[in-house]
Design a protein around this motif. Sequence first.
Motif, PDB file in Angstrom:
ATOM      1  N   UNK A 204      -0.136  -6.850  -4.449  1.00 24.76           N
ATOM      2  CA  UNK A 204      -1.848  -7.617  -3.743  1.00 24.76           C
ATOM      3  C   UNK A 204      -2.487  -6.563  -5.270  1.00 24.76           C
TER       4      UNK A 204
ATOM      5  N   UNK B 107       7.482  -4.181   2.049  1.00 26.88           N
ATOM      6  CA  UNK B 107       5.757  -3.340   2.577  1.00 26.88           C
ATOM      7  C   UNK B 107       5.182  -2.959   1.104  1.00 26.88           C
ATOM      8  N   UNK B 108       5.963  -2.111   0.854  1.00 31.46           N
ATOM      9  CA  UNK B 108       5.471  -0.985  -0.279  1.00 31.46           C
ATOM     10  C   UNK B 108       5.280  -1.731  -1.920  1.00 31.46           C
TER      11      UNK B 108
ATOM     12  N   UNK C 228       0.624   3.213   0.998  1.00 29.69           N
ATOM     13  CA  UNK C 228       1.425   2.597  -0.255  1.00 29.69           C
ATOM     14  C   UNK C 228       1.260   2.738  -1.700  1.00 29.69           C
ATOM     15  N   UNK C 229       2.149   2.121  -2.935  1.00 29.70           N
ATOM     16  CA  UNK C 229       1.533   2.265  -4.084  1.00 29.70           C
ATOM     17  C   UNK C 229       0.144   1.204  -4.494  1.00 29.70           C
TER      18      UNK C 229
ATOM     19  N   UNK D 286       5.347  -5.259  -2.256  1.00 35.86           N
ATOM     20  CA  UNK D 286       4.026  -6.253  -2.441  1.00 35.86           C
ATOM     21  C   UNK D 286       2.699  -5.785  -2.415  1.00 35.86           C
ATOM     22  N   UNK D 287       2.956  -4.533  -1.655  1.00 36.95           N
ATOM     23  CA  UNK D 287       1.242  -3.924  -1.295  1.00 36.95           C
ATOM     24  C   UNK D 287       0.636  -3.313  -3.082  1.00 36.95           C
ATOM     25  N   UNK D 288       1.999  -3.235  -3.830  1.00 35.99           N
ATOM     26  CA  UNK D 288       0.423  -3.091  -5.568  1.00 35.99           C
ATOM     27  C   UNK D 288       0.847  -4.450  -6.245  1.00 35.99           C
TER      28      UNK D 288
END
Lengths: 239, 776
Positions: free
Chosen positions: B230, B223-224, A82-83, B226-228
């Motif tokens: 976070x 997920x992808x 993930x980025x 929003x992870x950034x």
Amino acid sequence: MPQKPGAYGAQGLGPCGLNLCPNGEAMASDANQTSEANLEAVALFKKKAAEVSTLVIEVPDLSAALDQAARIAAQADPAERLPTGSPQTAREIAGSPKRLAAPDLSEADYAYLAGRCQELGVEILKGPMRERLSGLEAAFSLASLGLADTATCVMENETEDCRLASMVCETHVLGLYAKDVVQDGQAGLAFLEAALDRERNFVSFISGASRTSDIERVLTLGVHGPLRLVVALIGPSGD
Amino acid sequence: MADLLDDGPEPKQLSPREYRDSLKEALGDTFLRKTLDKFAVQYKANREAIFSGLEEKGLIAEVAAMKDQSIDRLEDLYEEFRAEASRKGMRVHLAKTADEAVRTIIDIARESGAKRVIKSKSMTAEEIDLNGALLEASLDYVETDLGEWIIQLRGEGPSHMVLPAIHLSRYQVAEEFAKAAAAPAGPHGDGPVGPGDPPGRQAGGPDRTPDGEDIGKLVKVARRQLRAHFVQADMGITGANFAVAKNGAIGLCTNEGNARLTTNLPGVHVALVGLDKLVPTAADALKVLRILPRNATAQPITTYVSWITGLPPSGQSGSVGSPQKSLHVVFLDNGRLDLAKDPKCREVLRCVRCGACANVCPVYRLVGGHRMGYVYIGAIGLILTYFFHGKEKAKQLVNNCVGCEACKDVCAAGIDLSGIISEIRARISESDGSPAVSKLLGLVMSNRPLFHTLLKYAKFAQKPVATGAYVRHLPTILLGDHGFRALPAIANRSFREAWPEIEAQDIAPKDGPRIALMAGCAHDFIYPDQLVAAVKLIRAKGGRALFPMEQSCCGLPSQMMGERRAAEKTALGNFLAFTEARFDYLVSLCPSCANQMKNRYPTLLAGSPGVSAEALESFAQRVIDFSTLLTQVLKYFPEDFTPARAPNSASGPVARASGAGGLPKVAYHSPCHLGRGLGVTGPPRALIAMAGEYLPTEGEEVCCGFGGTYSLKFPEMSSALMERKLEVLEASGAERLVTDCPGCVLQLRGGEEKRGRRLPVEHLSEFLARSLKPSL
């Protein structure tokens, strides 16, 4: 070699190998819990776990639980990178092995797990997890307590790395000693009270994989946290 | 209560007409209707399953008692929390108003140099419009709860407290995600890939937003992306489900795991917590935890419950020069401490924000959350809008309650939600003056002779337009939106006019119980035959029927319109009239009247001159509903009935073969004030089964939409509720519909008449009297 089942609890050591356990005697109320009540609780835990899509595997001891964790990491689908701002290149990722984080194992347990991982071609890491906030196939942690009626594993006193690993991995493998499974939240109350009495603490009740029903109320696993939760139930389980 | 958000940009206040137009628009949203319908049915079934084997009412009572004790000492609990949490290194703030809370949080951000904020779902943050303030302060914020993120992308507010984006389809979500992926960096659309980030291993490149068919893929996109956020955030803002005073600890429930990341990754964590979330101990928090997830989403527990105390070790510092993370708990008052001292409404603070009152609300099911609250949604939303956001915003909303008490019945903390909504109506009409219509209604209904004279005139006035039982010849233009059901005509002879004759027929009064009849307006003037049937059933078992002539309307309509004085005056008149008649039981064939007299008179008449508490209690105890009277006092059994023949009129589309043994298949509609208000569910069904074949149908307990004055205020809502019910019943194979409330008969019989389907609808008294064995 890994410690024997129950070694953490009996010595009053936290599951992450830190001497932070709120109750120096034992983590669960095993002193107060008859073995019959424990067997009932374990049976209930297994039943309820199935209802929240938690996979329970039963293992005789901690080393067997660690074996399972290494195998799960090896067999996992490659985790999405993930980025996260981490400075990896696509080539590094494509060629990289599967990863398993086990931040808070004792040195002996970590060495044992590292050996297993090496055999299976899995990269093992302790941390720092802030540099590995994605691309983690699996993480292994130990739970302090199990609450049977909701199939809840209680984690506490983890270091930040232990906490983060349990949040960002795709499959979370939680070791839980069968003897530490109690009937319900009420039976776990003394534990929670003691944990919150501490100067600092982050206690997590974990009951299944991360989930959402926010789009058309369709249940979907794996939003921000793990896509799967595997509980390795350690020790006699009453079967 | 101060209207604390009036300074900011506000949506225009809706006039009654505009509000009704917005309801009509929502009624036309077929996706919303379908989604909420499905949700309502599944929720009910899932909730039943999750509570099976548990002492549900006991758990609720435990939470209510614990919260009541906490409400008594909120300030002490705050002080206890503050002392303990501060000792452990947490920073504790108390904001008197919403503005003050906003300023406190912005100041924390400024002091710590935070620029990027992530939020985990918090209704309290919505309450103070924190998002607007963050934007004004040039702080980028991103909601991380999936539903909240979706509505942030759309620039909307939540439409449900637990499922904020329930009003949207997967296709609408896919559209928003596609826009977000394409947008340049910014709070609403950070590109999916950060500097130096590799492409997703499986996706093989930046997000290609799925077309929406596959919800799993949409969740992956979130997920992808929003992870950034976070990883990059400097500050995390959460709410809290519990604040444990003894330990200076907070507890957070989530399913997605976003609160865990929000509290752990950034160096600064701010928890915004209503003072009402304070509980004395961890044991008390567990009491709430046992019921909150079960009531909210029918889960035994949320996937994650995080308990935080002190400053858990972190690799991120909260401010320059500090090695440690910082954790601020901002408690919000915003009227809560005043509310704690409000004897009639303080139990509002018991609310644990499970959202169940919306899940079971028939009005919510039709129009969704954006029409059922200003910030908070559902029955509690109507109430909290008044207390937290002021009466102007609550005025229209509090009228949109049909009074069915489904919310009160399901509430995790046993709050009398419908009673408090009535109280708020009364307060609004007392402070603003009543609308002319309700003032007139209150005036007329609290003056029995005037009311009854007017009804007599109405009987004559309707002559040119009434045919038989219905008012038929009114031009549609006069009916307006009210033409969805045929309106009953006023009876030629009211029950009170017929009473001397009926009384005289009892030539040999028995020594059985003295049963006083409360006619209520509907039975006295519209459906006297239902009451005549009841007299027959009472006498057949040796009961002595009484009818105090000085009785009048029970007062509920006045109370529903916010006319408190009128409601009190009619209550007192009835109390005196019935007391004088010396009755053993006071029965009403209208459960709304019975519920009003049994459950509301004690509050309405408390302290009235000449009414002792003992007399009031004894009065309320002797009020009984019709079916309980028949089964438990008069002891009716199956052998007392000759099963009813299949009705002659059941021809046409609903005619079906009769059930086993040639008995008619009888469906039942459970009136709100009987099933929930009085808690009577078994006796009417048992009685139906004595005289016919009881055919259970889906949603028997869902409101028919009559709701007394509600159907006059919101005819489109009333009509939509009724149509849904009749569609289910017509498709069920029932040959007859029995209910035991004249209002429900009026609504459903009138609706059937209009639909031309001819499913006969009758009151339980008529159905039973017809089937009574001749020997009785």
